[in-house]
Design an enzyme around this catalytic site. Structure first.
Site, mmCIF file in Angstrom:
data_model
loop_
_atom_site.group_PDB
_atom_site.id
_atom_site.type_symbol
_atom_site.label_atom_id
_atom_site.label_comp_id
_atom_site.label_asym_id
_atom_site.label_seq_id
_atom_site.Cartn_x
_atom_site.Cartn_y
_atom_site.Cartn_z
ATOM 1 N N GLU A 40 -9.711 49.023 18.399
ATOM 2 C CA GLU A 40 -8.453 49.390 17.730
ATOM 3 C C GLU A 40 -8.045 50.827 18.061
ATOM 4 O OE1 GLU A 40 -6.294 49.492 13.311
ATOM 5 O OE2 GLU A 40 -8.469 49.343 13.438
ATOM 6 N N LYS B 173 -6.902 45.275 18.661
ATOM 7 C CA LYS B 173 -6.015 45.439 17.504
ATOM 8 C C LYS B 173 -5.089 46.598 17.817
ATOM 9 C CE LYS B 173 -5.831 45.959 12.481
ATOM 10 N NZ LYS B 173 -6.554 45.807 11.201
#
Length: 297
Positions: A177, A214
């Site tokens: 992420e 993500k």
């Protein structure tokens, strides 16, 4: 290899990933938005007890099932607790059909070169062994991009993939992420640098292994399509990143193959003061809206 039926659900399941991983730093704000002020608890233990009550209420709601939610990201303390008398990861998968993930990062370093790298993660191998034993499928690790600085972005992506390799070595699937802050002026430029850096690193992921990503919802629809379609990417999920749920859903629906992994947008509108009927109706409507945006792309 990670559990086959769980991998199939994440790879091709219709739905989204619920982010229930607020940590020590973000918990007071999450509780405040839920209607629990800081004078309602007098210690860190009580604070975590209150956030666990909130999470329990969410995951035991009738609408919180694998029909529309394919996965859930847990805070480490949540992994070590129970839902309705069963270990959290076991409850999610066996009772709800939701694949469990674990947040493993320990926060961010101070900004340097326009980015905030992850802090060191002490004892990570032991944590990953424990997570695997508890039935966790994968992990999530967050760092932040605050400027379109190529040096900083390349460093952040290198760190993410290095950590991802460690996670893969434990037969867990990492969700990398590298979040792009939604308010920066050069957001689109930062996203361009980020996409190319990720594509380069994907070339070095060993054959037969997959990672997840993500990412912040991009300025240009389908900007991350090359990542969505990449054979070494199991799934691309999107964070809400401070957008309202309405705007996050609208942006999400414009990105084919990307599904939500919302935290604040998932809990928006929920309150400790609601009756169970009110709470369950609110979370059901929220789940429907995020699900519909996830499958619209």
């Amino acid at each position: 290899m990670p559990q086959t039926d769980q991998a199939a659900k994440i790879r091709a399941g219709q739905g989204f990933i619920a982010a229930l991983d607020q940590s020590g730093g973000s918990t007071p704000k999450a509780l405040r938005l839920y209607g629990v002020e800081e004078d309602a608890y007098s210690s860190e233990k009580e604070m975590f007890d209150r956030i666990h009550e909130m999470r329990t209420r969410i995951v035991t709601a009738p609408a919180f099932t694998g029909e529309k939610i394919i996965g859930a990201i847990l805070f480490e303390q949540t992994m070590d607790r129970d839902f309705e008398g069963k270990p959290a990861a076991e409850y999610l998968w066996k009772e709800r059909g939701v694949v469990p993930f674990l947040k493993i990062d320990k926060g961010l370093e101070k900004e340097d070169r326009g980015v905030q790298m992850m802090k060191d993660i002490p004892g990570l191998d032991d944590t990953l062994k424990r997570a695997k034993a508890k039935g966790i499928f994968g992990t999530k690790e967050r760092s932040v991009i605050d400027a379109a600085n190529p040096d900083g972005i390349h460093a952040i992506v290198a760190q993410q993939f290095e950590l991802g390799e460690q996670v893969l070595s434990h037969d867990l699937v990492p969700i990398l992420e590298p979040e792009v802050t939604i308010s920066i002026q050069e957001k689109a430029e930062a996203e361009g640098i980020l996409r190319e850096a990720i594509l380069r690193h994907l070339d070095h992921v060993p054959s037969g292994q997959e990672i997840m990503l993500k990412l912040t919802l991009p300025e240009t629809p389908n900007f991350y399509q090359a990542l969505v379609d990449h054979p070494k990417v199991m799934r691309v999920v999107a964070l809400s990143g401070g957008y309202s749920r309405e705007e996050a859903n609208a942006r999400l629906s414009q990105n084919r193959g990307v599904v939500a992994s919302f935290s604040r947008a998932l809990t928006e509108g929920l309150s400790a003061q609601q009756s169970d009927d009110e709470f369950n109706a609110t979370i059901a409507a929220t789940i429907d809206s995020i699900y519909n945006a996830s499958i619209a792309g």
